[in-house]
Write a protein that holds these residues in place. Structure first.
Motif, PDB file in Angstrom:
ATOM      1  N   ASN A  65       0.883  -1.099  -0.056  1.00  0.00           N
ATOM      2  CA  ASN A  65       0.076   0.049   0.098  1.00  0.00           C
ATOM      3  C   ASN A  65       0.813   1.471   0.169  1.00  0.00           C
ATOM      4  O   ASN A  65       0.296   2.478  -0.204  1.00  0.00           O
ATOM      5  CB  ASN A  65      -0.976  -0.139   1.335  1.00  0.00           C
TER       6      ASN A  65
ATOM      7  N   HIS B  14       6.384   5.304  -2.146  1.00  0.00           N
ATOM      8  CA  HIS B  14       7.374   5.533  -1.187  1.00  0.00           C
ATOM      9  C   HIS B  14       8.684   4.576  -1.635  1.00  0.00           C
ATOM     10  O   HIS B  14       8.947   3.762  -0.839  1.00  0.00           O
ATOM     11  CB  HIS B  14       6.905   5.326   0.274  1.00  0.00           C
TER      12      HIS B  14
ATOM     13  N   SER C 123       6.887   9.053  -6.337  1.00  0.00           N
ATOM     14  CA  SER C 123       6.243  10.456  -6.199  1.00  0.00           C
ATOM     15  C   SER C 123       6.754  10.817  -4.802  1.00  0.00           C
ATOM     16  O   SER C 123       6.801  12.134  -4.699  1.00  0.00           O
ATOM     17  CB  SER C 123       4.833  10.310  -6.521  1.00  0.00           C
TER      18      SER C 123
ATOM     19  N   PRO D  82       7.963  11.611  -1.157  1.00  0.00           N
ATOM     20  CA  PRO D  82       9.217  12.351  -0.524  1.00  0.00           C
ATOM     21  C   PRO D  82      10.467  11.340   0.102  1.00  0.00           C
ATOM     22  O   PRO D  82      11.393  11.613   0.459  1.00  0.00           O
ATOM     23  CB  PRO D  82       8.984  13.494   0.408  1.00  0.00           C
ATOM     24  N   PHE D  83       9.715  10.419   0.372  1.00  0.00           N
ATOM     25  CA  PHE D  83      10.926   9.373   1.181  1.00  0.00           C
ATOM     26  C   PHE D  83      10.535   8.044   1.125  1.00  0.00           C
ATOM     27  O   PHE D  83       9.291   7.777   0.649  1.00  0.00           O
ATOM     28  CB  PHE D  83      10.951   9.994   2.897  1.00  0.00           C
TER      29      PHE D  83
ATOM     30  N   LEU E 193       9.615   4.033   2.281  1.00  0.00           N
ATOM     31  CA  LEU E 193       9.167   3.109   3.172  1.00  0.00           C
ATOM     32  C   LEU E 193       9.447   1.552   2.735  1.00  0.00           C
ATOM     33  O   LEU E 193       8.580   1.122   1.962  1.00  0.00           O
ATOM     34  CB  LEU E 193       7.643   3.422   3.368  1.00  0.00           C
TER      35      LEU E 193
ATOM     36  N   PHE F  73       4.222   9.188  12.712  1.00  0.00           N
ATOM     37  CA  PHE F  73       3.648   9.801  11.629  1.00  0.00           C
ATOM     38  C   PHE F  73       2.808   8.823  10.698  1.00  0.00           C
ATOM     39  O   PHE F  73       1.508   9.048  10.528  1.00  0.00           O
ATOM     40  CB  PHE F  73       4.769  10.255  11.004  1.00  0.00           C
TER      41      PHE F  73
ATOM     42  N   THR G  33      -2.481   6.903   8.794  1.00  0.00           N
ATOM     43  CA  THR G  33      -2.973   5.801   8.222  1.00  0.00           C
ATOM     44  C   THR G  33      -4.431   5.853   8.979  1.00  0.00           C
ATOM     45  O   THR G  33      -5.650   5.606   8.404  1.00  0.00           O
ATOM     46  CB  THR G  33      -2.505   4.523   8.619  1.00  0.00           C
TER      47      THR G  33
ATOM     48  N   TYR H 113      -5.498   9.688   5.388  1.00  0.00           N
ATOM     49  CA  TYR H 113      -4.797  10.631   4.322  1.00  0.00           C
ATOM     50  C   TYR H 113      -3.828   9.644   3.736  1.00  0.00           C
ATOM     51  O   TYR H 113      -3.698  10.183   2.622  1.00  0.00           O
ATOM     52  CB  TYR H 113      -3.988  11.617   5.205  1.00  0.00           C
TER      53      TYR H 113
ATOM     54  N   PRO I 214      -3.027   5.592   2.265  1.00  0.00           N
ATOM     55  CA  PRO I 214      -2.509   5.906   1.046  1.00  0.00           C
ATOM     56  C   PRO I 214      -3.598   6.645   0.375  1.00  0.00           C
ATOM     57  O   PRO I 214      -4.994   6.504   0.605  1.00  0.00           O
ATOM     58  CB  PRO I 214      -2.553   4.493   0.428  1.00  0.00           C
ATOM     59  N   PRO I 215      -3.291   7.712  -0.518  1.00  0.00           N
ATOM     60  CA  PRO I 215      -4.188   8.570  -0.923  1.00  0.00           C
ATOM     61  C   PRO I 215      -5.301   8.139  -1.947  1.00  0.00           C
ATOM     62  O   PRO I 215      -4.691   7.440  -2.913  1.00  0.00           O
ATOM     63  CB  PRO I 215      -3.380   9.725  -1.529  1.00  0.00           C
TER      64      PRO I 215
ATOM     65  N   ARG J 250      -7.027   2.537  -3.587  1.00  0.00           N
ATOM     66  CA  ARG J 250      -6.112   2.212  -2.763  1.00  0.00           C
ATOM     67  C   ARG J 250      -6.772   2.254  -1.292  1.00  0.00           C
ATOM     68  O   ARG J 250      -7.860   2.889  -1.311  1.00  0.00           O
ATOM     69  CB  ARG J 250      -5.024   3.232  -2.670  1.00  0.00           C
TER      70      ARG J 250
ATOM     71  N   PRO K 107       0.918  12.738  -8.301  1.00  0.00           N
ATOM     72  CA  PRO K 107       1.770  11.688  -7.689  1.00  0.00           C
ATOM     73  C   PRO K 107       1.231  10.506  -7.533  1.00  0.00           C
ATOM     74  O   PRO K 107       0.103  10.182  -6.862  1.00  0.00           O
ATOM     75  CB  PRO K 107       2.081  12.293  -6.489  1.00  0.00           C
ATOM     76  N   GLY K 108       1.795   9.288  -7.762  1.00  0.00           N
ATOM     77  CA  GLY K 108       1.306   8.027  -7.885  1.00  0.00           C
ATOM     78  C   GLY K 108       0.343   7.303  -8.913  1.00  0.00           C
ATOM     79  O   GLY K 108       0.051   6.112  -8.688  1.00  0.00           O
TER      80      GLY K 108
ATOM     81  N   TRP L 192      -5.309  15.774  -5.876  1.00  0.00           N
ATOM     82  CA  TRP L 192      -5.402  14.383  -6.180  1.00  0.00           C
ATOM     83  C   TRP L 192      -6.412  13.879  -7.050  1.00  0.00           C
ATOM     84  O   TRP L 192      -7.141  13.218  -6.703  1.00  0.00           O
ATOM     85  CB  TRP L 192      -5.602  13.629  -4.645  1.00  0.00           C
TER      86      TRP L 192
HETATM   87  C1  HEC Z   1      -0.256   7.386  -4.521  1.00  0.00           C
HETATM   88  C2  HEC Z   1       1.202   7.482  -3.885  1.00  0.00           C
HETATM   89  C3  HEC Z   1       1.426   7.321  -2.185  1.00  0.00           C
HETATM   90  C4  HEC Z   1       1.078   5.981  -1.648  1.00  0.00           C
HETATM   91  C5  HEC Z   1       0.304   4.817  -2.253  1.00  0.00           C
HETATM   92  C6  HEC Z   1       1.151   6.388  -0.495  1.00  0.00           C
HETATM   93  N1  HEC Z   1       1.881   7.618  -0.020  1.00  0.00           N
HETATM   94 FE1  HEC Z   1       2.468   8.622   1.552  1.00  0.00          FE
HETATM   95  N2  HEC Z   1       2.779  10.220   0.301  1.00  0.00           N
HETATM   96  C7  HEC Z   1       2.747  10.438  -1.040  1.00  0.00           C
HETATM   97  C8  HEC Z   1       3.167  11.798  -1.326  1.00  0.00           C
HETATM   98  C9  HEC Z   1       3.173  12.316  -2.725  1.00  0.00           C
HETATM   99  C10 HEC Z   1       3.606  12.277  -0.285  1.00  0.00           C
HETATM  100  C11 HEC Z   1       3.984  13.863  -0.030  1.00  0.00           C
HETATM  101  C12 HEC Z   1       2.382  14.925  -0.028  1.00  0.00           C
HETATM  102  C13 HEC Z   1       1.534  14.848   1.029  1.00  0.00           C
HETATM  103  O1  HEC Z   1       2.277  14.924   2.245  1.00  0.00           O
HETATM  104  O2  HEC Z   1       0.707  14.958   0.727  1.00  0.00           O
HETATM  105  C14 HEC Z   1       3.273  11.663   0.801  1.00  0.00           C
HETATM  106  C15 HEC Z   1       3.443  11.681   2.194  1.00  0.00           C
HETATM  107  C16 HEC Z   1       3.265  11.011   3.500  1.00  0.00           C
HETATM  108  C17 HEC Z   1       3.698  11.033   4.621  1.00  0.00           C
HETATM  109  C18 HEC Z   1       4.086  12.466   5.181  1.00  0.00           C
HETATM  110  C19 HEC Z   1       2.735  13.295   5.528  1.00  0.00           C
HETATM  111  C20 HEC Z   1       2.715  14.777   5.630  1.00  0.00           C
HETATM  112  O3  HEC Z   1       1.921  15.548   6.131  1.00  0.00           O
HETATM  113  O4  HEC Z   1       3.872  15.337   5.405  1.00  0.00           O
HETATM  114  C21 HEC Z   1       3.471   9.977   5.441  1.00  0.00           C
HETATM  115  C22 HEC Z   1       3.920   9.665   6.847  1.00  0.00           C
HETATM  116  C23 HEC Z   1       3.122   9.092   4.338  1.00  0.00           C
HETATM  117  N3  HEC Z   1       3.060   9.493   3.072  1.00  0.00           N
HETATM  118  C24 HEC Z   1       3.144   7.733   4.685  1.00  0.00           C
HETATM  119  C25 HEC Z   1       2.413   6.592   4.110  1.00  0.00           C
HETATM  120  C26 HEC Z   1       1.912   5.406   4.340  1.00  0.00           C
HETATM  121  C27 HEC Z   1       1.965   4.731   5.694  1.00  0.00           C
HETATM  122  C28 HEC Z   1       1.203   4.868   3.116  1.00  0.00           C
HETATM  123  C29 HEC Z   1       0.872   3.531   2.993  1.00  0.00           C
HETATM  124  C30 HEC Z   1      -0.148   3.192   4.009  1.00  0.00           C
HETATM  125  C31 HEC Z   1       1.319   5.762   2.087  1.00  0.00           C
HETATM  126  N4  HEC Z   1       1.973   6.970   2.624  1.00  0.00           N
HETATM  127  C32 HEC Z   1       1.144   5.466   0.744  1.00  0.00           C
HETATM  128  C33 HEC Z   1       2.483   9.416  -1.982  1.00  0.00           C
HETATM  129  C34 HEC Z   1       1.807   8.181  -1.435  1.00  0.00           C
END
Ligand code: HEC
Length: 441
Positions: A42, A47, A52, A54-55, A57, A69, A74, A78, A80-81, A95, A241-242, A369
């Motif tokens: 997911n 990540h 797309s 920023p870090f 996983l 965080f 989760t 917020y 996965p988007p 997702r 992104p994504g 999004w």
């Molecule tokens: C569709 C692509 C996508 C998926 C799938 C996704 N992320 Fe992200 N995530 C992003 C992007 C792009 C950002 C940076 C932009 C933002 O914060 O909205 C981000 C930001 C974050 C942040 C920082 C939030 C913040 O407010 O700065 C966290 C923590 C995170 N993701 C965790 C997760 C976790 C845990 C999952 C899976 C359960 C996940 N992401 C799935 C694209 C994704």
């Protein structure tokens, strides 16, 4: 029940709920057995390096470092988007975590984030990521972009993103220079500047008359001239992104006339320093004969029943579209589109028998999004059905997304601070049995 019994009952209920077997106690929830499969499926598709987010996983350390965080984003859903309501309709590209998965992550964090032990490493030769207890799942995540595109179109020269801390909206013209008609079987996009490319929208022009749009800002007056052009595809593809590439069902494709021009509308995030971008469109053409053409039509501002499409300052109107179709079609996907002050978006179909077919419902419209929602199976829409679209907007001063404070009247336009109301539908003319066709990536 005594207190003790109640306690045991609760633990068993919780274990069933989060799907943890009796062999494994809540206190044994660990990264490799329980958390990695959730993260890889997911989160890691975005990540990981060159995607797309920023870090990364991927490793135990990556996840532990941001665990708090991760718990928060989760639980709030917020991440996965995925803006559309999955109870309204389900999609090939949907997702979302189950309540069980969210609880498992929460319990793992509260329990001290055990690492567990990794199963033997299997070197698939594909990536530097350790192959752990998730086997095929992981290889499916990392093999998404293996296919080589037939045509890659790049922004002509590296574009200098203004370094003035302002959002930058640009148009680019990318002539295809194709010698013959082709059928697009799949389409994708690679952001050149991963940090600043916010989203993009792709249009197709067959007149070759608006190439001078290349490099223009949305606010350039010439853009208002160019937007009078009738485009072949107003919204061929949208990238956020994504969003991975979109593939159409086997034996079908979108016709791309020889020598068409792609018009790319880019949104760059504010940057304090000058940076460059040279994003690419990835096109995959059909090699075999395409039996059926993927067509599209767009329900739009002109189709609303409560005209005009004007959102007066301070008002929160809802616009309605009701449009009947004369021929049966098989829907592939829908793409709802609005700009900054959009609030909600809902679309469904009422068939001549009075049956309702849900298409898409977004309760919290998020400009950032926007995506194509591709149905799991082709969706049959019988002749005589009526498409209904309802979209609401908020042009009040309380709306934090309002681009004008104090609010100004907002009407139709290509610019992000103007508004739009589109539902782009990709479809095939209906053929017996279409509703049994499963779509795939
Ligand atoms: C569709 C692509 C996508 C998926 C799938 C996704 N992320 Fe992200 N995530 C992003 C992007 C792009 C950002 C940076 C932009 C933002 O914060 O909205 C981000 C930001 C974050 C942040 C920082 C939030 C913040 O407010 O700065 C966290 C923590 C995170 N993701 C965790 C997760 C976790 C845990 C999952 C899976 C359960 C996940 N992401 C799935 C694209 C994704």
């Amino acid at each position: 029940m005594t207190n003790n019994n109640q306690g045991i009952f609760l633990v068993i209920a919780l274990m069933l709920y989060v799907n943890i077997s009796f062999a494994q106690k809540v206190s044994e929830i660990n990264f490799y057995d329980n958390i990695a499969p959730i993260i890889y499926k997911n989160c890691t598709p975005c990540h990981q390096p060159n995607k797309s987010a920023p870090f990364s996983l991927i490793k135990y350390e990556d996840v532990v470092k941001r665990a708090k965080f991760i718990g928060r984003v989760t639980q709030s859903r917020y991440m996965p988007p995925f803006p559309a309501d999955r109870k309204f309709q389900s999609y090939l590209n949907e997702r979302g975590l189950t309540v069980g998965e969210i609880t498992t992550i929460k319990l793992w964090i509260e329990g001290g984030m055990l690492e567990g032990s990794e199963k033997p490493v299997v070197d698939s030769g594909r990536s530097s990521v350790p192959q752990s207890n998730v086997g095929s799942l992981q290889s499916s995540v990392f093999s998404l972009q293996e296919k080589v595109p037939d045509l890659v179109l790049k922004i002509n020269k590296p574009y200098q993103i203004l370094g003035e801390n302002i959002e930058d909206f640009r148009f680019f013209s990318l002539p295809s220079n194709t010698k013959k008609d082709e059928y697009i079987e799949a389409i994708g996009f690679t952001a050149g500047n991963k940090k600043l490319v916010h989203h993009s929208r792709l249009m197709v022009d067959t007149t070759n008359n608006i190439r001078e749009i290349d490099g223009l800002s949305e606010t350039d007056l010439k853009v208002y001239e160019f937007q009078k052009t009738t485009l072949k595809d107003e919204f061929l593809y949208g990238w956020v992104p994504g969003n991975d590439k979109i593939s159409f069902p086997k034996g079908t494709g979108i016709k791309l006339n020889a020598n068409s021009d792609f018009i790319l509308n880019m949104h760059y995030a504010p940057s304090p320093v000058i940076e460059t971008d040279q994003s690419e469109i990835l096109l995959f053409f059909a090699k075999q004969k395409v039996e059926r053409e993927v067509k599209n039509f767009t329900l739009r501002e002109n189709d609303i029943s409560n005209k005009p499409f004007l959102i007066k300052s301070g008002e929160k109107p809802t616009f309605y579209i009701a449009k009947k179709i004369e021929k049966s079609i098989s829907l592939i996907s829908v793409l709802p589109h609005a700009h900054l002050i959009g609030k909600t978006f809902r679309a469904f179909v009422v068939t001549p028998d009075g049956e309702v077919v849900n298409l898409v419902k977004i309760d919290n419209w998020d400009f950032n999004w926007q995506m194509t929602y591709q149905f799991k199976k082709l969706l049959k829409i019988p002749a005589g059905s009526t498409f209904i679209v309802e979209a609401s907007y908020d042009n009040s001063a309380e709306n934090p997304e309002n681009p004008n404070i104090p609010p100004k009247d907002i009407g139709y336009g290509w610019g992000t601070k103007d508004e739009m109301l589109n539902l782009v539908l990709y479809y095939l003319d209906y053929k017996e049995g279409d509703e049994r066709i499963e779509q795939s990536h």
